[in-house]
Scaffold this active site. Structure first.
Site, PDB file in Angstrom:
ATOM      1  CG  PHE A 206      38.844 -19.421  17.149  1.00 50.45           C
ATOM      2  CD1 PHE A 206      40.428 -19.385  16.351  1.00 50.45           C
ATOM      3  CD2 PHE A 206      38.268 -20.002  16.407  1.00 50.45           C
ATOM      4  CE1 PHE A 206      40.605 -19.753  14.711  1.00 50.45           C
ATOM      5  CE2 PHE A 206      37.832 -20.037  14.727  1.00 50.45           C
ATOM      6  CZ  PHE A 206      39.712 -20.355  14.084  1.00 50.45           C
TER       7      PHE A 206
ATOM      8  CB  SER B  69      35.578  -9.255  12.600  1.00 48.80           C
ATOM      9  OG  SER B  69      34.967 -10.254  12.796  1.00 48.80           O
TER      10      SER B  69
ATOM     11  CD1 TRP C 115      38.603 -11.774  19.036  1.00 45.45           C
ATOM     12  CD2 TRP C 115      37.563 -13.271  18.208  1.00 45.45           C
ATOM     13  NE1 TRP C 115      37.975 -12.164  20.365  1.00 45.45           N
ATOM     14  CE2 TRP C 115      36.945 -13.327  19.502  1.00 45.45           C
ATOM     15  CE3 TRP C 115      36.888 -14.262  16.404  1.00 45.45           C
ATOM     16  CZ2 TRP C 115      36.595 -13.866  19.903  1.00 45.45           C
ATOM     17  CZ3 TRP C 115      36.363 -15.146  17.288  1.00 45.45           C
ATOM     18  CH2 TRP C 115      35.884 -15.120  18.983  1.00 45.45           C
ATOM     19  CG  HIS C 116      37.773 -15.744  13.216  1.00 47.16           C
ATOM     20  ND1 HIS C 116      37.188 -14.197  13.624  1.00 47.16           N
ATOM     21  CD2 HIS C 116      36.949 -16.295  13.727  1.00 47.16           C
ATOM     22  CE1 HIS C 116      35.965 -14.047  13.819  1.00 47.16           C
ATOM     23  NE2 HIS C 116      35.196 -15.246  13.584  1.00 47.16           N
ATOM     24  N   GLY C 117      41.775 -15.753  14.242  1.00 47.75           N
ATOM     25  CA  GLY C 117      43.601 -15.967  14.574  1.00 47.75           C
ATOM     26  C   GLY C 117      45.378 -14.819  14.510  1.00 47.75           C
TER      27      GLY C 117
END
Length: 477
Positions: free
Chosen positions: A477, A323, A326-328
């Site tokens: 994102f 998670s 996934w954001h960066g």
């Protein structure tokens, strides 16, 4: 293009609503217009990337169609592997390739090996969101939860539907598959007004609150933590805490509102997350559609809750590391994910029982404090600076020479932001919120709130016109 831009508010949005309303009430015609509008919307920000989406959707559509026709389990898995691999491969190349090379260079440098040059790669906007939606299409069809769409352009519409394309909500295929064919029947006046009201509420959250918080947060986080006192550090952390919530939840409200206007029902993405009584509860209220995606397409396949406690803790750790990533493509996001995963694990192990005994208010304060500190690691890419910033927050150094001057908007809007973040704890306000967003209103209430919505729309337009500061955090994102 983003919803809070002048071009969207003065040209795209009014024209889209006007033309859409004038079209015959036939789903084929309406879907064609939405698809055409979505392509213009996306191409406005990066015209060359529209071809990347169109190409991958062609391949995905036919791979999944062939997979659906296969009865052999091994063959079905093979086509699922190709489809998911295609989407994750593109995500890796565009988003994580340079991050990977950068870390390879760091390791090889230790052994005196020459570095690999980084490629100039521009990140297509919204790639993380539509990649996850493409995967839900493949997996839902593979699991036989829903059959694939017969019409390629309907699939294209699912992926590129502009209200949720840039920043979600992440809409799973089986949640929207039937709506693509029958959303026109939901085009009632109450849905249109409710959608417009929700859009204006989201726009106000973004323009009137998040932008003011963002300016103050930028002012603090641009300084070296060594040069600020504890008061300034807390101002910066709280400003960013409010900015990211009102920015992202505002954008989600705008997306859901536009969806309602044209008859779609997108899932809610936020449910007053800062009133959470634990980090476990926080993740049921924050970015709900990402949490649902992680649960259904990663956590449950790993074993979910039906494993030993130690395996369950490992699974939670994996899910939150993913998670964060996934954001960066940066270690601070990975750390932020691990940070939240750590609290989820200790809550599952023993802390939830203690929080239940402590009562609601202490639990909310604990949860809010953990979240505020976590946002520092999310905001600062340099982890060493982030630790220095957190250390300054808790050093209780109030030397006035190291303080910062806050801007006038921030001085009162921080109280407005805190008020709206926690006001849902009042059951009467919560009831009003649910009435506006979910259960419908009387005719007189629709007239009143629509008038308020027009006032807010005009006010936001004036603010956007008069300011050059209008970032959108989740845009990248």
């Amino acid at each position: 293009m983003v919803f809070s831009s002048i071009s969207f508010l003065t040209v795209f949005f009014p024209l889209f609503i006007l033309i859409y309303s004038l079209l015959p009430k036939k789903v084929g015609i309406k879907n064609t217009f939405i698809l055409f509008s979505s392509i213009i919307f996306y191409s406005w920000g990066g015209p060359k990337f529209i071809f990347a989406i169109l190409t991958t959707t062609v391949l995905d559509f036919f791979l999944v169609k062939i997979m659906h026709q296969k009865n052999n389990p091994a063959q079905r898995k093979l086509f699922l592997f190709f489809s998911v691999g295609l989407n994750l491969g593109l995500l890796f190349i565009f988003k994580y390739f340079n991050f990977f090379i950068d870390n390879v260079n760091s390791v090889s440098g230790i052994f005196g090996i020459s570095s690999i040059h980084l490629a100039k790669i521009i990140l297509p906007i919204g790639i993380s969101f539509y990649t996850f939606e493409s995967i839900t299409y493949s997996v839902d069809v593979y699991r036989r939860i829903h059959k694939p769409l017969d019409n390629f352009w309907e699939y294209q519409l699912y992926i590129i539907l502009f209200p949720k394309l840039i920043a979600g909500p992440i809409v799973r295929y089986h949640d929207i598959s039937d709506q693509i064919k029958n959303h026109v029947q939901n085009e009632t006046m109450s849905n249109k007004l409710s959608g417009f009201i929700q859009f204006c509420i989201g726009l106000s959250k973004k323009v009137l609150i998040a932008n003011a918080m963002g300016e103050q947060a930028d002012a603090v986080f641009s300084m070296n933590p060594l040069d600020i006192n504890s008061q300034s550090a807390w101002i910066g952390a709280l400003a960013y805490t409010m900015q990211i919530y009102f920015d992202f939840s505002g954008y989600s409200d705008m997306a859901i509102g536009i969806g309602k206007i044209v008859g779609f029902r997108f899932p809610e993405n936020f449910n007053n997350p800062y009133t959470s009584t634990s980090i476990t509860d926080f993740w049921r209220r924050w970015h709900i559609t990402l949490g649902a995606w992680m649960k259904n397409y990663l956590y449950i396949p790993l074993g979910g809750n039906k494993v030993t406690p130690s395996k369950l803790y490992i699974n939670l750790g994996i899910v939150f590391l993913m998670s964060g990533l996934w954001h960066g493509a940066s270690w601070n996001f990975v750390f932020w994910g691990a940070y939240h995963g750590f609290f989820l694990i200790i809550e599952r192990a023993f802390l939830l029982n203690a929080l239940n005994k402590a009562g609601k208010i202490p639990s909310i304060l604990y949860s809010f404090l953990v979240v505020v500190v976590g946002w520092v690691f999310f905001r600062l890419e340099n982890i060493h600076l982030a630790f220095g910033f957190v250390k300054k927050m808790f050093s209780f150094n109030f030397n006035s020479a190291e303080g910062i001057v806050t801007n006038n908007d921030f001085d009162y809007l921080i109280f407005v932001a805190l008020f709206f973040s926690f006001i849902s704890l009042n059951k009467h306000v919560k009831s009003l919120h649910d009435k506006i967003f979910y259960s419908g209103m009387s005719a007189a209430q629709y007239v009143f709130f629509t008038f308020i919505a027009f006032v807010l729309y005009t006010l936001c337009l004036a603010f956007v016109s008069g300011s050059s500061f209008n970032p959108f955090i989740y845009f990248r994102f």
